[in-house]
Design an enzyme around this catalytic site. Sequence first.
Site, PDB file in Angstrom:
ATOM      1  CE1 TYR A  47     -40.088 -76.324 -62.902  1.00 41.72           C
ATOM      2  CE2 TYR A  47     -39.388 -75.803 -60.665  1.00 41.72           C
ATOM      3  CZ  TYR A  47     -40.377 -76.118 -61.568  1.00 41.72           C
ATOM      4  OH  TYR A  47     -41.676 -76.200 -61.139  1.00 41.72           O
ATOM      5  CG  ASP A  48     -34.355 -72.973 -59.118  1.00 42.79           C
ATOM      6  OD1 ASP A  48     -35.209 -73.872 -59.179  1.00 42.79           O
ATOM      7  OD2 ASP A  48     -33.369 -73.009 -58.361  1.00 42.79           O
TER       8      ASP A  48
END
Length: 214
Positions: free
Chosen positions: A47-48
């Site tokens: 996600y990051d």
Amino acid sequence: AMCELALAKGARFLQSSTSECYGDPQVHPQPESYYGHVNPVGPRSVYDESKRFAEALITAYHRYKKLDVRIARIFNTYGPRMALDDGRVLPAFVSQALRGVPLTIFGDGSQTRSFCYVSDLVDGLVRLMECDTAGPSPVNLGNPEEIAMIDFAREILALTGSASPIEHRELPKDDPKLRCPDITRARELLGWEPRIGRREGLKRTLDYFRPLVR
């Protein structure tokens, strides 16, 4: 594809990015100038890193193809119509409190978050999209009122009148210990800051959740 469509239509492009771009920050509160502290191969990296890459991609479109872009780095947002099972801390705490089961806290609960009511966030997004001078530089949108998770759990218990106990579990790897936006840029550029305090926002959210919990 969306960048190409925006170019073809002469449209302004808004990227809904995230405070996760800052990772487990070593600068606090987090200004947009901070490059972040992210583990690119950690359990949160999908996600990051995808959000960080998206920012890089659309700024490249701005730089080389003159696409008119805006980037909002969104911090924790909440309000009615959240899904109780979406995995975020606020619906998890509310669901647990209303069902009378233990509230699960990871680690000792000293890690902090800040919560922005949904109508405030929408106002910030609209202002950012309509701002002709914002350019491609990211803008933090979030509520700078920071709270430790142990205190947040107690706040939820008090607001719900729940007798649920608090249960501690092991802190996941790379879980951010601090999370609070520096919204100086949003204040100066957009004339924006949150208006709904956490207690009022939580009351509205609880009113929505109560009939849904069995």
